[in-house]
Write an enzyme that holds these catalytic residues in place. Structure first.
Site, PDB file in Angstrom:
ATOM      1  CB  SER A 174      -0.963  -0.053   1.190  1.00 21.23           C
ATOM      2  OG  SER A 174      -2.020   0.873   1.050  1.00 21.23           O
ATOM      3  CG  ASP A 210      -6.397  -3.169  -3.727  1.00 19.77           C
ATOM      4  OD1 ASP A 210      -6.896  -2.131  -3.262  1.00 19.77           O
ATOM      5  OD2 ASP A 210      -5.278  -3.605  -3.370  1.00 19.77           O
ATOM      6  CG  HIS A 239      -5.810  -2.318   0.003  1.00 16.62           C
ATOM      7  ND1 HIS A 239      -4.849  -2.230  -0.985  1.00 16.62           N
ATOM      8  CD2 HIS A 239      -5.344  -1.580   1.047  1.00 16.62           C
ATOM      9  CE1 HIS A 239      -3.854  -1.471  -0.561  1.00 16.62           C
ATOM     10  NE2 HIS A 239      -4.124  -1.062   0.660  1.00 16.62           N
TER      11      HIS A 239
END
Length: 213
Positions: free
Chosen positions: A114, A182, A195
């Site tokens: 991320s 995602d 995610h």
């Protein structure tokens, strides 16, 4: 909205008990054969990162018996501040430079999830500016040290939503996981839980890295 939901979900994880969520502490040998440098996601708890860093490190230990491993948790806020990813970028590069100088035979595996993927992207010369929780590049791994970066492992990489990916020197050494739907790495993605599911890719990522060590 979906992006905010993803980040909010990570913030809820960050408020959970560390005793409940943390993986066993990684080893920290001064000059191991391989140093695993992990940049966690926004608000992600855990030693190296509950969702990605810790599972990947554990999987690498299983894949590389007899190979000494150490780990480094990139020191940065991993929050929503405008300079967060830039701080991680600077710290990651500083760590690799100092380790490389102290341990001439050490190789590196860079792991980013991320926002942490933004940190790694920047550090290998791929700007995350304009991506979710991204930033301009502030430092890059020196060209002389590039051959010592054995693998780059990215998960839920926000630059993917911009149509970008790792190209050039590191492309063949990069595994970039982006789950279907995602919203952080898929433009228009709507599956918030996607995610949070990258632990399932830890074994595949470790296999990829082990094959390049």
């Amino acid at each position: 909205m979906r992006i905010r939901l993803c980040l909010a979900a990570l913030s809820l994880l960050g408020g959970a008990s560390v005793a409940t969520l943390s993986a066993p502490a990684a080893s920290a040998a001064a000059c191991s054969a391989v140093d695993v440098v992990a940049a966690r996601g926004t608000f992600e708890p855990g030693d190296l990162g509950l969702i990605v860093g810790d599972p990947v490190y554990s999987a690498l230990q299983r894949k590389l018996p007899g190979v000494s491993l150490s780990s480094y948790k990139v020191n940065y806020p991993a929050d929503l501040s405008l300079t967060s990813a830039a701080q991680g970028n600077a710290d990651l590069v500083n760590h690799v430079r100092s380790q490389a100088a102290a341990c001439p035979n050490q190789r590196f595996v860079l792991v980013g999830y991320s926002q942490g993927a933004n940190v790694v992207d920047n550090s290998i010369g791929i700007s995350s500016a304009g991506a979710v929780v991204g930033s301009p590049i502030v430092a890059t791994v020196p060209a002389a040290l590039e051959p010592r970066v054995a693998a780059v492992l990215l998960f839920g990489n926000p630059i993917r939503a911009l149509g970008k990916s790792v190209t050039g020197t590191y492309q063949s050494r990069t595994a970039d996981f982006c789950a279907a739907g995602d919203p952080i790495c898929v433009n228009g993605g709507g599956d918030v839980l996607a995610h949070l599911g990258y632990t399932a890719n830890a074994d595949a990522a470790a296999t990829f890295a082990a094959g390049r060590l």
